[in-house]
Design a protein around this motif. Structure first.
Motif, PDB file in Angstrom:
ATOM      1  N   LYS A  59      50.883  32.461  35.723  1.00  0.00           N
ATOM      2  CA  LYS A  59      51.483  31.129  35.664  1.00  0.00           C
ATOM      3  C   LYS A  59      52.783  31.065  36.465  1.00  0.00           C
ATOM      4  N   CYS A  60      53.601  32.101  36.333  1.00  0.00           N
ATOM      5  CA  CYS A  60      54.860  32.125  37.081  1.00  0.00           C
ATOM      6  C   CYS A  60      54.605  32.102  38.583  1.00  0.00           C
TER       7      CYS A  60
ATOM      8  N   ALA B 138      48.994  35.363  41.843  1.00  0.00           N
ATOM      9  CA  ALA B 138      48.443  34.748  40.631  1.00  0.00           C
ATOM     10  C   ALA B 138      47.001  35.187  40.411  1.00  0.00           C
ATOM     11  N   VAL B 139      46.200  35.185  41.475  1.00  0.00           N
ATOM     12  CA  VAL B 139      44.800  35.621  41.375  1.00  0.00           C
ATOM     13  C   VAL B 139      44.723  37.083  40.957  1.00  0.00           C
ATOM     14  N   LYS B 140      45.597  37.893  41.515  1.00  0.00           N
ATOM     15  CA  LYS B 140      45.624  39.326  41.181  1.00  0.00           C
ATOM     16  C   LYS B 140      45.816  39.541  39.677  1.00  0.00           C
TER      17      LYS B 140
ATOM     18  N   VAL C  81      41.513  39.697  32.947  1.00  0.00           N
ATOM     19  CA  VAL C  81      40.104  39.668  32.546  1.00  0.00           C
ATOM     20  C   VAL C  81      39.600  41.063  32.188  1.00  0.00           C
ATOM     21  N   LEU C  82      40.144  42.078  32.820  1.00  0.00           N
ATOM     22  CA  LEU C  82      39.681  43.447  32.600  1.00  0.00           C
ATOM     23  C   LEU C  82      40.099  44.005  31.236  1.00  0.00           C
ATOM     24  N   LEU C  83      41.143  43.434  30.633  1.00  0.00           N
ATOM     25  CA  LEU C  83      41.609  43.946  29.339  1.00  0.00           C
ATOM     26  C   LEU C  83      40.725  43.413  28.211  1.00  0.00           C
ATOM     27  N   PRO C  84      40.474  44.218  27.180  1.00  0.00           N
ATOM     28  CA  PRO C  84      39.631  43.762  26.068  1.00  0.00           C
ATOM     29  C   PRO C  84      40.343  42.732  25.193  1.00  0.00           C
TER      30      PRO C  84
ATOM     31  N   VAL D 257      43.268  32.018  30.978  1.00  0.00           N
ATOM     32  CA  VAL D 257      43.033  32.664  32.279  1.00  0.00           C
ATOM     33  C   VAL D 257      41.819  32.057  32.971  1.00  0.00           C
ATOM     34  N   LYS D 258      40.776  31.758  32.215  1.00  0.00           N
ATOM     35  CA  LYS D 258      39.598  31.113  32.807  1.00  0.00           C
ATOM     36  C   LYS D 258      39.947  29.759  33.398  1.00  0.00           C
ATOM     37  N   LYS D 259      40.780  29.001  32.693  1.00  0.00           N
ATOM     38  CA  LYS D 259      41.227  27.704  33.217  1.00  0.00           C
ATOM     39  C   LYS D 259      42.028  27.875  34.504  1.00  0.00           C
ATOM     40  N   ILE D 260      42.919  28.874  34.499  1.00  0.00           N
ATOM     41  CA  ILE D 260      43.725  29.128  35.687  1.00  0.00           C
ATOM     42  C   ILE D 260      42.839  29.506  36.874  1.00  0.00           C
ATOM     43  N   ASN D 261      41.865  30.389  36.622  1.00  0.00           N
ATOM     44  CA  ASN D 261      40.937  30.796  37.680  1.00  0.00           C
ATOM     45  C   ASN D 261      40.193  29.605  38.258  1.00  0.00           C
ATOM     46  N   THR D 262      39.741  28.728  37.370  1.00  0.00           N
ATOM     47  CA  THR D 262      39.016  27.535  37.815  1.00  0.00           C
ATOM     48  C   THR D 262      39.899  26.657  38.702  1.00  0.00           C
ATOM     49  N   SER D 263      41.140  26.455  38.280  1.00  0.00           N
ATOM     50  CA  SER D 263      42.054  25.614  39.067  1.00  0.00           C
ATOM     51  C   SER D 263      42.400  26.258  40.409  1.00  0.00           C
ATOM     52  N   LEU D 264      42.502  27.594  40.423  1.00  0.00           N
ATOM     53  CA  LEU D 264      42.826  28.285  41.679  1.00  0.00           C
ATOM     54  C   LEU D 264      41.672  28.212  42.679  1.00  0.00           C
ATOM     55  N   LYS D 265      40.455  28.225  42.161  1.00  0.00           N
ATOM     56  CA  LYS D 265      39.287  28.165  43.053  1.00  0.00           C
ATOM     57  C   LYS D 265      39.150  26.806  43.737  1.00  0.00           C
TER      58      LYS D 265
END
Length: 410
Positions: A366-367, A377-379, A385-388, A401-409
């Motif tokens: 987010k920052c 941000a993508v990194k 996502v890799l953490l349980p 995080v899923k929302k952020i990924n969607t907005s970044l795409k």
């Protein structure tokens, strides 16, 4: 006019009236309940601010200034309430728009005599209580009333219909442990998310024996914070938060140089603020920051402290002008923090403890989005996502995080 025409007109009016009634009924059935924000909620001053009573007369020469500040605060509260209501209205309209396309099917079902039976989901079934409950006198849960018998609530067990769960009955056999063994066992249990309640019960069993030991007191306060997080009932949360804060006050009074005491007192102040009015909410925000800084001074290598400070800085950086003005009116200073400061704290967490939590990675993302550094941000989204998913906070962070990924795409 023929009687048949009259009948058709009357029937038409009845159907029209039924349609409007069913529209309202359908809307109330489909509207979604509002959700609350997660930790640290107390940092967001825009949530449900209670109006404070304004005294028209103030003693000893403070009257004019205090009344002026009070009037300012009331105006700001009204503006904030108006903005909040506008947001709520927008949400109501959105939900209604979603409901309208399904209205025809619903009306047909109702007029055709169809009755829809809604099955109760497992989440709405009565919780299985393996704990004994305390009498509902605990409903009066102000922070001033939380302390009983030297800082602890006395357990009064009764039926399962009462309000707040407490640990197992104290008249059962309790294994006698010395302080070191107790602390080690409680800490080990708490490392497993599913055994935090067991750790709380263990400490409750030994509270009479070690109630004056600092290492016991701050852990007991922390355990009440754990119970706050585990509870889903607002009254239970308030109950645990107030008792925990009282224990935290006792801890910092007796051990002002102990960083753990300041840490958990700060956290519990945040929890308590969720049930306070505007003035106390802001006051607890300042108190949170003050004791968090003291905790960092005494525990400079503790990553959790920098995570909390990062969240504080990030939230303050997002405060509106109205919210900052409210704080300045009450306390004479405006809370100040930037996204860059928040980022430095989250990076410090990663430096001290790589892979500390999903939430830390989520806030790093987010920052970087706010600073227009999309690649970074993508990194951090990918690393999150890799953490349980272990805790509720992890699950909430995963959704974000899923929302952020969607907005970044996009």
């Amino acid at each position: 006019m023929p009687r048949s025409t009259n009948k058709e007109m009357i029937l038409g009016i009845m159907v029209g009236t039924t349609g409007i009634s069913l529209l309202l009924l359908w809307y109330h059935k489909v509207r979604k309940p509002r959700t609350a924000m997660d930790l640290p909620k107390f940092l967001s001053l825009g949530n449900s601010l209670d109006l404070m009573p304004l005294q028209d007369e103030m003693p000893n020469g403070q009257g004019t200034t205090a009344i002026f500040q009070g009037r300012q605060l009331q105006i700001l509260e009204k503006l904030n309430e108006l903005l909040t209501n506008m947001e709520e209205l927008k949400e109501e309209i959105r939900v209604l728009k979603e409901a309208i396309p399904k209205l025809e099917e619903y009306i047909q079902g109702e007029l055709g005599g169809k009755i829809t039976v809604h099955k109760i989901s497992p989440q709405h079934r009565a919780r299985k209580r393996r704990l004994v409950t305390v009498q509902s006198s605990a409903t009066s849960n102000s922070s001033e009333e939380a302390e009983s018998e030297g800082g602890y609530i006395t357990a009064n067990t009764d039926t399962e219909e009462q309000s707040f769960p407490l640990p197992k009955a104290f008249n059962t056999h309790v294994e006698e442990l010395n302080l070191d063994a107790l602390i080690q066992r409680a800490d080990n249990l708490r490392m497993n998310e599913s055994r935090k309640m067991e750790s709380f019960e263990l400490l409750c069993d030994h509270k009479e024996k070690f109630r004056d030991e600092i290492e016991f007191i701050w852990r007991f306060a922390r355990a009440y914070g754990d119970m706050y997080e585990l509870s889903t009932n607002a009254q239970e949360k308030k109950h645990y938060a107030n008792i925990g804060k009282t224990l935290g006050e006792k801890a910092i009074t007796r051990a002002p140089m102990n960083g753990h005491c300041h840490l958990w007192y700060a956290v519990l102040c945040g929890y308590v603020s969720e049930f306070e009015g505007l003035q106390n909410k802001i006051n607890y925000g300042y108190r949170f920051k003050e004791h968090l800084d003291k905790a960092i001074e005494f525990l400079p290598e503790e990553p959790f402290l920098y995570y909390l400070k990062g969240r504080y800085c990030y939230t303050v950086s997002k405060l509106s002008w109205i919210e900052k003005k409210m704080a300045a009116t009450l306390f004479g200073k405006i809370p100040s923090a930037t996204v860059q400061e928040a980022l430095q704290n989250f990076l410090k967490v990663e430096e001290l403890h790589p892979g500390f939590s999903k939430s830390n990675y989520m806030f790093l993302a987010k920052c970087y989005i706010d600073l227009e550094q999309t690649d970074a941000a993508v990194k951090f989204c990918n690393m999150a996502v890799l953490l349980p998913c272990v805790t509720k906070e992890d699950k909430d962070a995963q959704k974000e995080v899923k929302k952020i990924n969607t907005s970044l795409k996009r």
